[in-house]
Write a protein that holds these residues in place. Structure first.
Motif, PDB file in Angstrom:
ATOM      1  N   SER A  17      32.849  68.190 143.338  1.00  0.00           N
ATOM      2  CA  SER A  17      33.343  69.391 144.018  1.00  0.00           C
ATOM      3  C   SER A  17      32.754  69.450 145.413  1.00  0.00           C
ATOM      4  O   SER A  17      31.620  69.023 145.636  1.00  0.00           O
ATOM      5  CB  SER A  17      32.919  70.640 143.267  1.00  0.00           C
ATOM      6  N   ILE A  18      33.525  70.000 146.313  1.00  0.00           N
ATOM      7  CA  ILE A  18      33.025  70.169 147.677  1.00  0.00           C
ATOM      8  C   ILE A  18      33.243  71.612 148.138  1.00  0.00           C
ATOM      9  O   ILE A  18      34.003  72.350 147.523  1.00  0.00           O
ATOM     10  CB  ILE A  18      33.722  69.214 148.672  1.00  0.00           C
ATOM     11  N   SER A  19      32.555  71.978 149.208  1.00  0.00           N
ATOM     12  CA  SER A  19      32.714  73.328 149.768  1.00  0.00           C
ATOM     13  C   SER A  19      33.186  73.237 151.205  1.00  0.00           C
ATOM     14  O   SER A  19      32.761  72.352 151.952  1.00  0.00           O
ATOM     15  CB  SER A  19      31.372  74.060 149.760  1.00  0.00           C
ATOM     16  N   THR A  20      34.045  74.177 151.588  1.00  0.00           N
ATOM     17  CA  THR A  20      34.505  74.200 152.980  1.00  0.00           C
ATOM     18  C   THR A  20      34.997  75.584 153.359  1.00  0.00           C
ATOM     19  O   THR A  20      35.389  76.364 152.501  1.00  0.00           O
ATOM     20  CB  THR A  20      35.633  73.179 153.225  1.00  0.00           C
ATOM     21  N   THR A  21      34.964  75.879 154.662  1.00  0.00           N
ATOM     22  CA  THR A  21      35.560  77.124 155.147  1.00  0.00           C
ATOM     23  C   THR A  21      36.967  76.844 155.665  1.00  0.00           C
ATOM     24  O   THR A  21      37.689  77.763 156.009  1.00  0.00           O
ATOM     25  CB  THR A  21      34.729  77.718 156.320  1.00  0.00           C
ATOM     26  N   ARG A  22      37.316  75.565 155.745  1.00  0.00           N
ATOM     27  CA  ARG A  22      38.632  75.192 156.275  1.00  0.00           C
ATOM     28  C   ARG A  22      39.385  74.271 155.310  1.00  0.00           C
ATOM     29  O   ARG A  22      39.550  73.073 155.581  1.00  0.00           O
ATOM     30  CB  ARG A  22      38.465  74.503 157.625  1.00  0.00           C
ATOM     31  N   PRO A  23      39.866  74.826 154.210  1.00  0.00           N
ATOM     32  CA  PRO A  23      40.553  73.984 153.217  1.00  0.00           C
ATOM     33  C   PRO A  23      41.737  73.211 153.802  1.00  0.00           C
ATOM     34  O   PRO A  23      42.052  72.120 153.337  1.00  0.00           O
ATOM     35  CB  PRO A  23      41.030  74.994 152.173  1.00  0.00           C
ATOM     36  N   GLU A  24      42.396  73.766 154.837  1.00  0.00           N
ATOM     37  CA  GLU A  24      43.582  73.095 155.363  1.00  0.00           C
ATOM     38  C   GLU A  24      43.265  71.746 155.998  1.00  0.00           C
ATOM     39  O   GLU A  24      44.129  70.875 156.069  1.00  0.00           O
ATOM     40  CB  GLU A  24      44.302  74.007 156.372  1.00  0.00           C
ATOM     41  N   THR A  25      42.015  71.576 156.440  1.00  0.00           N
ATOM     42  CA  THR A  25      41.679  70.292 157.058  1.00  0.00           C
ATOM     43  C   THR A  25      41.482  69.206 155.993  1.00  0.00           C
ATOM     44  O   THR A  25      41.452  68.027 156.317  1.00  0.00           O
ATOM     45  CB  THR A  25      40.380  70.374 157.884  1.00  0.00           C
ATOM     46  N   LYS A  26      41.362  69.629 154.759  1.00  0.00           N
ATOM     47  CA  LYS A  26      41.066  68.665 153.689  1.00  0.00           C
ATOM     48  C   LYS A  26      42.215  67.689 153.466  1.00  0.00           C
ATOM     49  O   LYS A  26      42.039  66.666 152.818  1.00  0.00           O
ATOM     50  CB  LYS A  26      40.719  69.396 152.393  1.00  0.00           C
ATOM     51  N   LEU A  27      43.377  68.017 154.010  1.00  0.00           N
ATOM     52  CA  LEU A  27      44.492  67.079 153.914  1.00  0.00           C
ATOM     53  C   LEU A  27      44.200  65.827 154.730  1.00  0.00           C
ATOM     54  O   LEU A  27      44.809  64.785 154.540  1.00  0.00           O
ATOM     55  CB  LEU A  27      45.802  67.715 154.428  1.00  0.00           C
ATOM     56  N   GLY A  28      43.242  65.984 155.638  1.00  0.00           N
ATOM     57  CA  GLY A  28      42.888  64.854 156.489  1.00  0.00           C
ATOM     58  C   GLY A  28      41.599  64.172 156.060  1.00  0.00           C
ATOM     59  O   GLY A  28      41.046  63.360 156.791  1.00  0.00           O
ATOM     60  N   ASP A  29      41.083  64.523 154.884  1.00  0.00           N
ATOM     61  CA  ASP A  29      39.830  63.921 154.451  1.00  0.00           C
ATOM     62  C   ASP A  29      40.036  62.461 154.054  1.00  0.00           C
ATOM     63  O   ASP A  29      41.043  62.097 153.447  1.00  0.00           O
ATOM     64  CB  ASP A  29      39.255  64.696 153.254  1.00  0.00           C
ATOM     65  N   THR A  30      39.047  61.649 154.396  1.00  0.00           N
ATOM     66  CA  THR A  30      39.118  60.248 154.000  1.00  0.00           C
ATOM     67  C   THR A  30      37.865  59.810 153.255  1.00  0.00           C
ATOM     68  O   THR A  30      37.727  58.650 152.921  1.00  0.00           O
ATOM     69  CB  THR A  30      39.347  59.339 155.224  1.00  0.00           C
ATOM     70  N   ALA A  31      36.937  60.751 153.059  1.00  0.00           N
ATOM     71  CA  ALA A  31      35.736  60.384 152.315  1.00  0.00           C
ATOM     72  C   ALA A  31      35.058  61.621 151.761  1.00  0.00           C
ATOM     73  O   ALA A  31      35.341  62.747 152.173  1.00  0.00           O
ATOM     74  CB  ALA A  31      34.753  59.636 153.215  1.00  0.00           C
TER      75      ALA A  31
END
Length: 735
Positions: free
Chosen positions: A221-235
């Motif tokens: 699990s991860i935490s973020t304030t910007r879930p929309e950027t997670k579409l760009g996650d690569t790691a």
RNA sequence: GCGCGGUUAGCUCAGUUGGUAGAGCAUCCCCUUGACGUGGGGAGGGUCACAGGUUCGAAUCCUGUAUCGCGCACCA
């Protein structure tokens, strides 16, 4: 007794009339120009200072008025001390600030964007606006009484300064200090341009921290304030020593996140904080500065999912094309629906906004121009960096100079701290108003030069430079650099004696001038930096258009006189301290101007027929005491002036004039001289002694006060019998 | 988180080699045809944020606390 005195003294002091008359006298004298100063100054040591060029974004505020006042005090004092005094005026094109202001107006009035108008038409409009602002500013500077050399006026975007900019750019490019690179930069979606780190203003806001899994079969699990950027996650990054995740390092996962396929590799990085959130971090190399660096380090692919308009470029129908904030909600909805959301908590967060437009900064990967502050290069056989030069200028001095003195000295620490954290400076802007980058492209060729390259097919870089690039050259570009002949003729004025400006632009401007000057000239730009504070409104708030609490200094000068405004701004306001604008205070100094007026009237009428003798010796015992007191005043004032303690001197002079000279000495003088109802005295020796003393006191007082209250003192001076020149160029008194 | 600055009379602020608190404005009283009523004389009003310490003596130096503000960093 016959009073041969100007009728003007029979009325209260009238600032409006006198200021116009006196300004004309100064103007006609030519003394604001160092080359036209009297012989005494021609032989004097040079004194030079630049006007911090006001932005051509509109009218001036009380902060400017304070700056003008302090600077004019410095200049007038130096001139009276016999220095060859130069104060250079100018204005700043202020790139983003000016263009965005004009764009806003056009949008409002005509409903058109800059792209509707095109580059040429927009620039035409901006230039017209800038010209208008410029004219207003010049009038305001004049109104404040600034003894500035208009024959040398400069503009950060004029022909000469453009040559300076191109020359500086080329040299830095050739030395490898300016380079072009693709990386994550601060993008302002509102202003449609990149901005530097210093143009970011942080605002603390409440935000939600979401904790979730990307997919059911991804175990971390991860935490973020910007879930929309997670579409760009690569790691997914974890700390190498974290026992919870150690076994996952190196594993790779695939998932479909809100309709977008993502591929994640678990990497180990010591920069991950085990304590924060779940201790695991989703890495978004395209939309975060830190993640970009991590991506570079670990060779992660770059995946951009947000565009220049802060809109999503991927995802399912609920996401794609949406603004990031809307997309955020949609992603959260999706997470909830899929049962992936584990926690939602409210936290305080600093968000980055653009200083000029207020837009929320979106980190985006872009090809931009930078100045490398840590790039080593040779200087006098030694390997240095720009950072080292900037540091040395304040710590040790450059090329054998003294270190730059910063007043108040606590700001030296602030400066040092800033340099330590300084990263490469992004200097390219995607706006049209400014210095065009002197680089041309043709196929895969690139050319940097002061002039365009010969031959067909070269296309110049579309971008312009950060406005602070050109202001960084200001102390020497205004003296003719890079024109060798002109700069050589002016070389005595550089380094400039002092730089006076607000502490709020210590990084923007002062630091950039030090960078540019130490690099290009191998010397410091100024020997001393005097930083003034902010002028706030009566409630201590920063003055701003949106609060509607801006106080127009010109309205005040019209109402109370320029001298009164100057005194009110300066008295008891030490360097680096904020002050509150106080109309009561201005009023008080208007009364003071009138008091001075009447002191002069008293002294001039009661010394009628007496010639002021500066070598007079036969003072009575009482007058010797007064004289000593006066000399102490002269001495202390002179010392404090040299220590830049104007705020103390002004108050001291006020106090002496009113409560010593007027209240005590003038009252006491009536019977001694036999004026205003007092019978003619028998002691002629005492009478002459007192008359000589009063004339001495008036002479000294007018001189001492002149830098602070130039108009009323010059106006009184013009009625002094036996005067030889304008008070403007009289000698500063010595005790 | 690190750093910096402020906290002094009702208000705005001075007060650097530590020696019994200052200014302007405001308030109150008085004076005055003779430079100025845009004046003059006088008064009230402060345990100098708090607590320790150094000193013969601290608003001033040291330590800590509170509070307000600012800068930088973090910002998953």
């Amino acid at each position: 007794m016959i009073f041969v005195m100007d009728d003007k003294f029979l009325k209260p002091y009238n600032p409006t009339e006198s200021e116009a008359r006196v300004a004309k006298l100064w103007d006609e004298s030519g003394f604001f120009n160092p080359d036209k100063l009297p012989e005494r100054n021609q032989k004097g040591e040079p004194f030079s200072i630049v006007l911090p060029p006001p932005n051509v974004t509109g009218t001036l505020h009380s902060g400017h008025a304070l700056a003008f006042t302090i600077e004019d005090i410095m200049v007038r004092h130096a001139r009276m001390k016999g220095m060859k005094t130069l104060w250079i005026p100018g204005t700043d094109h202020a790139a983003i600030a000016t263009q965005s202001k004009v764009e806003k107006e056009i949008q409002k009035k005509e409903g058109k964007s800059r792209h509707d108008l095109g580059r040429d038409e927009l620039l035409k409009r901006v230039r017209a606006f800038a010209q208008e602002s410029h004219d207003t500013i010049v009038n305001q500077v004049k109104k404040m009484g600034c003894s500035i050399d208009w024959s040398r006026e400069a503009f950060t975007l004029d022909e000469k300064r453009n040559l300076a900019v191109r020359t500086a750019f080329k040299k830095m490019y050739d030395d490898g200090l300016i380079y072009r690179d693709f990386r994550v930069v601060n993008w302002d979606p509102k202003g449609q341009t990149t901005i530097s780190d210093d143009e970011i203003v942080y605002e603390t806001r409440k935000a939600k921290l979401y904790t979730f899994k990307y997919a059911k079969d991804i175990p971390i699990s991860i935490s973020t304030t910007r879930p929309e950027t997670k579409l760009g996650d690569t790691a997914i990054a974890v700390h190498p020593d974290d026992p919870r995740y150690k076994s996952f390092i190196g594993k790779e996962y695939d998932a479909v996140f809100t309709g977008e396929p993502i591929h994640l590799k678990v990497i180990a990085d010591t920069s991950v904080d085990k304590e924060f959130g779940t201790g695991a971090l989703g890495v978004t190399p395209a939309h975060s500065q830190i993640d970009w660096e991590m991506g570079q380090k670990h060779g992660l692919p770059l995946k951009q999912v947000i565009n220049e308009y802060a809109k999503m470029t991927v995802g399912d129908d609920s996401i794609k094309g949406k603004k990031t904030i809307e997309a955020r909600e949609a992603v959260v909805e999706w997470l909830k629906f899929e049962g992936l959301l584990e926690k939602e908590e409210e936290i305080e967060q600093n968000i980055s906004t653009a200083e000029r437009t207020g837009g929320i900064v979106e980190p985006l990967p872009k090809l931009q121009w930078f100045i490398g502050v840590n790039k080593p290069f040779k200087r006098d056989g030694k390997e240095v960096t720009l950072k080292i030069l900037m540091k040395e200028a304040v710590e040790r001095g450059i090329g054998g100079s003294q270190p730059i003195q910063i007043i108040p000295d606590r700001f030296a620490k602030v400066y040092e701290h800033w340099i330590e954290n300084l990263r490469d400076w992004c200097i390219s802007r995607q706006i049209w108003y400014g210095h065009r980058i002197p680089v041309w492209y043709k196929d895969s060729q690139i050319y940097c030069g002061i002039e365009a390259p010969a031959g067909e097919g070269w296309v110049q870089d579309e971008d312009t430079l950060d406005t602070w690039f050109s202001s960084g050259l200001w102390t020497f570009s205004t003296l003719g650099w890079p024109d060798e002949k002109e700069f050589t003729a002016n070389k005595a004025y550089h380094p400039t004696t002092i730089l006076e400006t607000g502490y709020d632009i210590l990084f923007f401007w002062v630091a950039r001038m030090i960078l540019m000057t130490t690099y290009l000239l191998g010397e410091i730009p100024f020997k001393t930096v005097y930083l003034h504070g902010l002028v706030r409104d009566g409630k201590g708030r920063k003055m701003s258009k949106s609060l509607g609490n801006i106080i127009d200094p010109l309205e005040m000068t019209g109402k109370y006189g320029t001298d009164a405004v100057r005194m009110a701004l300066i008295v008891a306001v030490g360097p680096g301290n904020d002050s509150k604008f106080d109309e009561q205070k201005i009023k008080a100094y208007k009364l003071f101007a009138n008091k001075l007026w009447n002191i002069a009237r008293f002294i001039l009428s009661s010394t009628d027929g007496v010639t002021f003798d500066s070598s007079f010796k036969d003072f009575t015992a009482a007058d010797k005491v007064h004289l000593e007191c006066l000399q102490t005043l002269v001495k202390e004032s002179s010392t404090e002036m040299n220590e830049f303690k104007y705020y103390l001197v002004a108050e001291k002079l006020y106090h002496y004039a009113w409560h010593e000279l007027a209240d005590k000495i003038l009252e006491e003088s009536k019977p001694i001289i036999g004026v205003f109802g007092a019978p003619e005295p028998t002691d002629k020796v005492a009478k002459l002694s007192r008359q000589q003393f009063l004339l001495t006191a008036l002479h000294s007082l007018l001189k001492l006060l002149h830098p602070f209250m130039p108009f009323v003192t010059e106006e009184i001076w013009s009625s002094m019998p036996g005067r030889e020149s304008l008070l403007l160029v009289e000698e500063w008194p010595v005790a």
